[in-house]
Design an enzyme around this catalytic site. Structure first.
Site, short mmCIF file in Angstrom:
data_model
loop_
_atom_site.label_atom_id
_atom_site.label_comp_id
_atom_site.label_asym_id
_atom_site.label_seq_id
_atom_site.Cartn_x
_atom_site.Cartn_y
_atom_site.Cartn_z
N SER A 189 0.74 -1.05 -0.06
CA SER A 189 0.18 -0.09 0.19
C SER A 189 0.91 1.35 -0.02
O SER A 189 1.85 1.44 0.68
CB SER A 189 -0.95 -0.05 1.38
OG SER A 189 -1.68 1.16 1.16
N GLY A 208 -3.99 -4.41 -3.72
CA GLY A 208 -5.39 -4.29 -3.58
C GLY A 208 -6.12 -3.71 -5.02
O GLY A 208 -5.42 -2.99 -5.69
N ASP A 212 -9.42 4.19 -8.80
CA ASP A 212 -9.76 5.72 -8.43
C ASP A 212 -9.28 5.84 -6.74
O ASP A 212 -10.21 5.75 -6.01
CB ASP A 212 -11.30 6.03 -8.63
CG ASP A 212 -11.41 7.49 -8.53
OD1 ASP A 212 -10.42 8.37 -7.89
OD2 ASP A 212 -12.48 8.07 -8.71
N ARG A 215 -11.01 8.38 -4.55
CA ARG A 215 -12.52 8.25 -4.14
C ARG A 215 -12.67 7.49 -2.88
O ARG A 215 -13.51 7.53 -2.06
CB ARG A 215 -13.22 7.51 -5.33
CG ARG A 215 -14.98 7.85 -5.03
CD ARG A 215 -15.73 7.54 -6.34
NE ARG A 215 -15.23 6.43 -6.87
CZ ARG A 215 -15.72 5.14 -6.74
NH1 ARG A 215 -16.64 4.98 -5.80
NH2 ARG A 215 -15.43 3.97 -7.52
N LEU A 234 6.35 0.30 -1.90
CA LEU A 234 7.35 -0.04 -2.81
C LEU A 234 8.52 1.39 -2.59
O LEU A 234 8.02 2.34 -2.70
CB LEU A 234 6.90 0.06 -4.18
CG LEU A 234 5.97 -1.19 -4.57
CD1 LEU A 234 5.45 -1.00 -5.82
CD2 LEU A 234 6.55 -2.47 -4.20
N LEU A 248 -0.07 3.32 -8.67
CA LEU A 248 0.18 2.38 -9.67
C LEU A 248 -1.10 1.51 -9.82
O LEU A 248 -1.72 1.13 -9.11
CB LEU A 248 1.37 1.75 -9.57
CG LEU A 248 2.78 2.50 -9.34
CD1 LEU A 248 4.11 1.53 -9.32
CD2 LEU A 248 3.09 3.66 -10.58
#
Length: 297
Positions: A189, A208, A212, A215, A234, A248
């Site tokens: 994440s 995951g 978007d 949002r 990362l 990404l």
């Protein structure tokens, strides 16, 4: 009465004025000399032609030997390659071999538990990204064990249209937490505080399936915190300059981890996986597949 010349006798041509009169012996000597000179020239030409033919034959032999040497080298190279690669496999055997490698590989899970929060367009985008992940996995020497968790609803409907369920992907109906030990799980994440330093092949990495990110803020991070599993981001800023947002797409994150598992260092893996539009003008990238919709990493 004038004496007649005997019939059948050939008179030598009359000498020109001023030319000395040659005797019969001298004329014969000159004729022999002319014949000898002619024979000498012919012999010289013959020797020259024979020498040229011999040189051409030698050159031809050299070319043949050179060609034979090249063929021998190619044969040895082919034998070496064949030895390294092993015997040629049928399509069925290749698929079997790939599946064996895939099942032994490091598990990378695409978490599709956020489907109820995605629009139809976002579901289509996520489905395409999963297809890109599968395509990348097929190309490498050491494939990962590509897994899709919470496989249901929209993503399942979309992937079923492409016969994805026949591909070498493991599909899990429930959430990954129902199948694996928490200590082995690492959720990737961009909101994590800890940076992933190394890719441990014994761990299980989760990406995951969120489209978007603006949002649904911290969606993957909050889920990992609630489940009590490790979270890491990362090492983007340490290895590459980005012009745009560091968020990404699923397939880009997958490609980065996959390249690390196949021997690339972080810098190389990031440069080869991140889209050109996201990178600083000084950076280049020719191998990445374009994907216009970004997704939280």
């Amino acid at each position: 009465m004038e004496a007649k010349e005997p019939e059948g006798e050939i008179k030598p041509p009359a000498p020109e004025i001023g030319e000395p009169l040659l005797s019969k012996r001298q004329r014969k000597r000159n004729d022999n000399k002319e014949k000898w000179t002619k024979m000498k020239d012919e012999k010289k030409k013959k020797k020259k032609a024979e020498r040229k033919a011999k040189q051409q034959e030698i050159a031809k032999e050299k070319e043949l030997k050179k060609a034979e040497k090249l063929l021998e080298e190619e044969k040895k190279e082919d034998e070496k390659e064949h030895k390294e690669r092993g015997p040629l496999l049928s399509t069925k055997d290749k698929k079997k071999l790939f599946r064996e490698k895939m099942l032994q590989g490091t598990r990378i899970i695409i978490d599709c538990s956020f489907q109820n929060l995605l629009t139809e367009k976002e579901l289509n985008s996520l489905s395409r990204q999963i297809c890109h992940c599968y395509a990348s996995n097929r190309k490498v020497e050491t494939p990962s064990c590509l897994t899709v968790s919470s496989y249901s609803a929209g993503v399942k409907a979309n992937l079923s249209k492409t016969s994805a369920e026949r591909w070498d992907i493991e599909f899990l109906e429930k959430d990954y937490i129902e199948y694996y030990d928490k200590d082995k799980l690492i959720y990737l994440s961009g909101d994590a505080e800890e940076t992933l330093q190394e890719v441990d092949p014994t761990k299980i990495y989760i990406i995951g399936g969120l489209v978007d990110h603006n949002r649904i803020k911290k969606g993957t991070y909050n889920k990992a915190v609630e489940q009590g599993i490790k979270i890491a981001k990362l090492p983007l800023s340490e290895n590459i300059k980005l012009e745009a947002s560091p968020i990404l797409a699923v397939n880009h994150v997958f490609d980065i981890i996959l390249r690390r598992l196949n021997g690339d260092d972080w810098k190389t893996a990031l440069e080869r996986s991140i889209p050109k539009r996201k990178k600083h003008k000084g950076e280049t990238n020719d191998s990445v597949v374009s994907e216009e919709v970004a997704i939280a990493d």
